[in-house]
Design a protein around this motif. Structure first.
Motif, PDB file in Angstrom:
ATOM      1  N   ILE A  16     -53.826  63.966  59.092  1.00 13.42           N
ATOM      2  CA  ILE A  16     -53.325  65.336  59.255  1.00 13.42           C
ATOM      3  C   ILE A  16     -51.819  65.385  59.491  1.00 13.42           C
ATOM      4  O   ILE A  16     -51.122  66.248  58.942  1.00 13.42           O
ATOM      5  N   LEU A  17     -51.300  64.467  60.308  1.00 14.28           N
ATOM      6  CA  LEU A  17     -49.874  64.509  60.657  1.00 14.28           C
ATOM      7  C   LEU A  17     -49.037  63.505  59.859  1.00 14.28           C
ATOM      8  O   LEU A  17     -48.085  63.882  59.181  1.00 14.28           O
ATOM      9  N   VAL A  18     -49.405  62.234  59.956  1.00 12.69           N
ATOM     10  CA  VAL A  18     -48.567  61.188  59.360  1.00 12.69           C
ATOM     11  C   VAL A  18     -48.655  61.200  57.833  1.00 12.69           C
ATOM     12  O   VAL A  18     -47.632  61.172  57.138  1.00 12.69           O
ATOM     13  N   GLY A  19     -49.884  61.268  57.297  1.00 14.48           N
ATOM     14  CA  GLY A  19     -50.080  61.206  55.852  1.00 14.48           C
ATOM     15  C   GLY A  19     -49.307  62.257  55.073  1.00 14.48           C
ATOM     16  O   GLY A  19     -48.538  61.924  54.164  1.00 14.48           O
ATOM     17  N   PRO A  20     -49.466  63.560  55.392  1.00 13.19           N
ATOM     18  CA  PRO A  20     -48.728  64.590  54.662  1.00 13.19           C
ATOM     19  C   PRO A  20     -47.209  64.438  54.780  1.00 13.19           C
ATOM     20  O   PRO A  20     -46.476  64.752  53.838  1.00 13.19           O
ATOM     21  N   SER A  21     -46.728  63.957  55.915  1.00 13.93           N
ATOM     22  CA  SER A  21     -45.286  63.723  56.073  1.00 13.93           C
ATOM     23  C   SER A  21     -44.812  62.653  55.090  1.00 13.93           C
ATOM     24  O   SER A  21     -43.737  62.765  54.501  1.00 13.93           O
ATOM     25  N   LEU A  22     -45.660  61.630  54.903  1.00  9.40           N
ATOM     26  CA  LEU A  22     -45.301  60.569  53.966  1.00  9.40           C
ATOM     27  C   LEU A  22     -45.377  61.051  52.516  1.00  9.40           C
ATOM     28  O   LEU A  22     -44.603  60.603  51.667  1.00  9.40           O
ATOM     29  N   VAL A  23     -46.297  61.983  52.231  1.00 15.40           N
ATOM     30  CA  VAL A  23     -46.371  62.565  50.884  1.00 15.40           C
ATOM     31  C   VAL A  23     -45.078  63.304  50.570  1.00 15.40           C
ATOM     32  O   VAL A  23     -44.530  63.201  49.465  1.00 15.40           O
ATOM     33  N   ASN A  24     -44.564  64.044  51.548  1.00 14.45           N
ATOM     34  CA  ASN A  24     -43.290  64.745  51.352  1.00 14.45           C
ATOM     35  C   ASN A  24     -42.143  63.766  51.165  1.00 14.45           C
ATOM     36  O   ASN A  24     -41.262  63.968  50.327  1.00 14.45           O
ATOM     37  N   LEU A  25     -42.155  62.682  51.959  1.00 18.99           N
ATOM     38  CA  LEU A  25     -41.103  61.665  51.841  1.00 18.99           C
ATOM     39  C   LEU A  25     -41.166  60.983  50.479  1.00 18.99           C
ATOM     40  O   LEU A  25     -40.134  60.625  49.900  1.00 18.99           O
ATOM     41  N   GLU A  26     -42.384  60.838  49.940  1.00 18.83           N
ATOM     42  CA  GLU A  26     -42.563  60.139  48.663  1.00 18.83           C
ATOM     43  C   GLU A  26     -41.822  60.834  47.531  1.00 18.83           C
ATOM     44  O   GLU A  26     -41.370  60.196  46.577  1.00 18.83           O
ATOM     45  N   LYS A  27     -41.663  62.159  47.638  1.00 16.58           N
ATOM     46  CA  LYS A  27     -40.947  62.909  46.610  1.00 16.58           C
ATOM     47  C   LYS A  27     -39.463  62.541  46.581  1.00 16.58           C
ATOM     48  O   LYS A  27     -38.812  62.641  45.549  1.00 16.58           O
ATOM     49  N   GLN A  28     -38.949  62.116  47.751  1.00 16.69           N
ATOM     50  CA  GLN A  28     -37.533  61.777  47.850  1.00 16.69           C
ATOM     51  C   GLN A  28     -37.293  60.274  47.722  1.00 16.69           C
ATOM     52  O   GLN A  28     -36.317  59.842  47.114  1.00 16.69           O
ATOM     53  N   ASP A  29     -38.185  59.482  48.312  1.00 18.13           N
ATOM     54  CA  ASP A  29     -37.995  58.025  48.313  1.00 18.13           C
ATOM     55  C   ASP A  29     -39.367  57.345  48.266  1.00 18.13           C
ATOM     56  O   ASP A  29     -39.925  56.975  49.297  1.00 18.13           O
ATOM     57  N   PRO A  30     -39.928  57.160  47.066  1.00 19.20           N
ATOM     58  CA  PRO A  30     -41.272  56.586  46.934  1.00 19.20           C
ATOM     59  C   PRO A  30     -41.406  55.214  47.581  1.00 19.20           C
ATOM     60  O   PRO A  30     -42.432  54.907  48.198  1.00 19.20           O
ATOM     61  N   GLY A  31     -40.375  54.397  47.461  1.00 19.61           N
ATOM     62  CA  GLY A  31     -40.430  53.045  48.021  1.00 19.61           C
ATOM     63  C   GLY A  31     -40.559  53.064  49.537  1.00 19.61           C
ATOM     64  O   GLY A  31     -41.401  52.357  50.119  1.00 19.61           O
ATOM     65  N   ALA A  32     -39.739  53.883  50.179  1.00 19.08           N
ATOM     66  CA  ALA A  32     -39.778  53.981  51.645  1.00 19.08           C
ATOM     67  C   ALA A  32     -41.109  54.563  52.113  1.00 19.08           C
ATOM     68  O   ALA A  32     -41.685  54.109  53.106  1.00 19.08           O
ATOM     69  N   ALA A  33     -41.603  55.568  51.384  1.00 23.47           N
ATOM     70  CA  ALA A  33     -42.873  56.202  51.756  1.00 23.47           C
ATOM     71  C   ALA A  33     -44.017  55.195  51.681  1.00 23.47           C
ATOM     72  O   ALA A  33     -44.865  55.132  52.580  1.00 23.47           O
ATOM     73  N   GLN A  34     -44.046  54.390  50.615  1.00 27.31           N
ATOM     74  CA  GLN A  34     -45.112  53.400  50.463  1.00 27.31           C
ATOM     75  C   GLN A  34     -45.020  52.335  51.539  1.00 27.31           C
ATOM     76  O   GLN A  34     -46.042  51.886  52.088  1.00 27.31           O
ATOM     77  N   LEU A  35     -43.793  51.944  51.869  1.00 27.54           N
ATOM     78  CA  LEU A  35     -43.576  50.929  52.911  1.00 27.54           C
ATOM     79  C   LEU A  35     -44.084  51.434  54.263  1.00 27.54           C
ATOM     80  O   LEU A  35     -44.780  50.717  54.992  1.00 27.54           O
ATOM     81  N   LEU A  36     -43.751  52.690  54.574  1.00 24.34           N
ATOM     82  CA  LEU A  36     -44.186  53.270  55.843  1.00 24.34           C
ATOM     83  C   LEU A  36     -45.696  53.467  55.877  1.00 24.34           C
ATOM     84  O   LEU A  36     -46.340  53.222  56.908  1.00 24.34           O
ATOM     85  N   LYS A  37     -46.272  53.900  54.748  1.00 26.62           N
ATOM     86  CA  LYS A  37     -47.720  54.094  54.699  1.00 26.62           C
ATOM     87  C   LYS A  37     -48.448  52.782  54.950  1.00 26.62           C
ATOM     88  O   LYS A  37     -49.416  52.726  55.722  1.00 26.62           O
ATOM     89  N   THR A  38     -47.977  51.719  54.319  1.00 27.01           N
ATOM     90  CA  THR A  38     -48.596  50.397  54.513  1.00 27.01           C
ATOM     91  C   THR A  38     -48.455  49.953  55.960  1.00 27.01           C
ATOM     92  O   THR A  38     -49.404  49.442  56.565  1.00 27.01           O
ATOM     93  N   ALA A  39     -47.265  50.169  56.516  1.00 27.41           N
ATOM     94  CA  ALA A  39     -47.015  49.749  57.899  1.00 27.41           C
ATOM     95  C   ALA A  39     -47.911  50.511  58.870  1.00 27.41           C
ATOM     96  O   ALA A  39     -48.540  49.915  59.763  1.00 27.41           O
ATOM     97  N   PHE A  40     -47.979  51.833  58.700  1.00 27.59           N
ATOM     98  CA  PHE A  40     -48.833  52.648  59.589  1.00 27.59           C
ATOM     99  C   PHE A  40     -50.305  52.288  59.419  1.00 27.59           C
ATOM    100  O   PHE A  40     -51.045  52.178  60.404  1.00 27.59           O
ATOM    101  N   SER A  41     -50.730  52.116  58.171  1.00 27.14           N
ATOM    102  CA  SER A  41     -52.144  51.811  57.908  1.00 27.14           C
ATOM    103  C   SER A  41     -52.535  50.470  58.512  1.00 27.14           C
ATOM    104  O   SER A  41     -53.590  50.339  59.145  1.00 27.14           O
ATOM    105  N   ASN A  42     -51.680  49.464  58.323  1.00 32.27           N
ATOM    106  CA  ASN A  42     -51.972  48.140  58.873  1.00 32.27           C
ATOM    107  C   ASN A  42     -51.953  48.153  60.396  1.00 32.27           C
ATOM    108  O   ASN A  42     -52.801  47.533  61.049  1.00 32.27           O
ATOM    109  N   ALA A  43     -50.987  48.877  60.956  1.00 31.45           N
ATOM    110  CA  ALA A  43     -50.883  48.944  62.419  1.00 31.45           C
ATOM    111  C   ALA A  43     -52.094  49.666  63.015  1.00 31.45           C
ATOM    112  O   ALA A  43     -52.650  49.240  64.029  1.00 31.45           O
ATOM    113  N   GLU A  44     -52.523  50.742  62.347  1.00 30.80           N
ATOM    114  CA  GLU A  44     -53.679  51.500  62.843  1.00 30.80           C
ATOM    115  C   GLU A  44     -54.955  50.660  62.737  1.00 30.80           C
ATOM    116  O   GLU A  44     -55.822  50.721  63.610  1.00 30.80           O
ATOM    117  N   ALA A  45     -55.057  49.878  61.644  1.00 31.74           N
ATOM    118  CA  ALA A  45     -56.241  49.034  61.462  1.00 31.74           C
ATOM    119  C   ALA A  45     -56.303  47.951  62.534  1.00 31.74           C
ATOM    120  O   ALA A  45     -57.377  47.621  63.055  1.00 31.74           O
TER     121      ALA A  45
END
Length: 210
Positions: A16-45
């Protein structure tokens, strides 16, 4: 906060919070958004509830005092357009797309609760809409079940459906208690439980059918 409440909030902060923020970031910087998504997903797991703790830390730093349950519901309504691909099914058949639409529809109605709970007439109409949306979602689940060809998959989806029904009944009970004692936060939390269960239905179908 109980362990159960923390678990629910933890499971919803990312989509609800982190994911949609990263979707918005992906429009500006796909590489950074993917890096952050992986980092958050791995950390949460590795450390469940880390995203929740991270958001709480940001709120404390900014000296924000908000009701997390209410805030998540409000943001859910605004973030559905940027919802994570994890809660979309790639199958093109009408049954799968209808299930996705019914899931989004239920979450959209639930997200209106904070705005309408103070207006009894409007809230009673919303409750009727929620009941209808729950039935339509269950009907959509039944339609999709016919596409699952292996026994363990059918059992998983049936178990997920039973859990959804259990939380739907709990939501109904919570509403009755609210009209008796006025504890709105319990309604917010119960609504979040239904959102979580709706998400789990989608991910279970994805696992079984994609």
């Amino acid at each position: 906060m109980t362990m159960g409440e923390e678990s629910i909030l933890s499971s919803l902060v990312m989509p609800i919070l982190v994911g949609p923020s990263l979707v918005n970031l992906e429009k500006q910087d796909p590489g950074a958004a993917q890096l952050l998504k992986t980092a958050f997903s791995n950390a949460e797991a590795a450390h469940p509830s880390l995203c929740h703790s991270f958001i709480l830390g940001l709120m404390k730093k900014a000296e924000l005092k908000v009701n997390m349950n209410e805030s998540l519901l409000r943001v859910q309504g605004a973030s559905l357009d940027q919802e994570s691909p994890d809660y979309r099914i790639n199958r093109s058949e009408d049954a799968f797309q209808e299930l996705c639409r019914k899931s989004v529809g239920l979450k959209k109605i639930l997200s209106r609760i904070p705005d309408e709970i103070g207006d009894r007439k409007a809230f009673l109409e919303t409750i009727k809409e929620i009941a209808s949306a729950i039935k339509k979602l269950l009907d959509a689940v039944n339609e999709v079940a016919g596409y699952i060809t292996f026994g363990s998959g059918k059992q998983r989806l049936e178990q997920r459906k039973r859990e959804f029904v259990k939380y739907s009944k709990r939501f109904s009970t919570t509403l009755k208690e609210y009209f008796r004692d006025g504890q709105a936060n319990a309604v917010f939390l119960s609504a979040l439980c239904l959102i979580q269960q709706s998400n789990l239905i989608i991910t279970t179908v994805k696992d079984c059918c994609e």
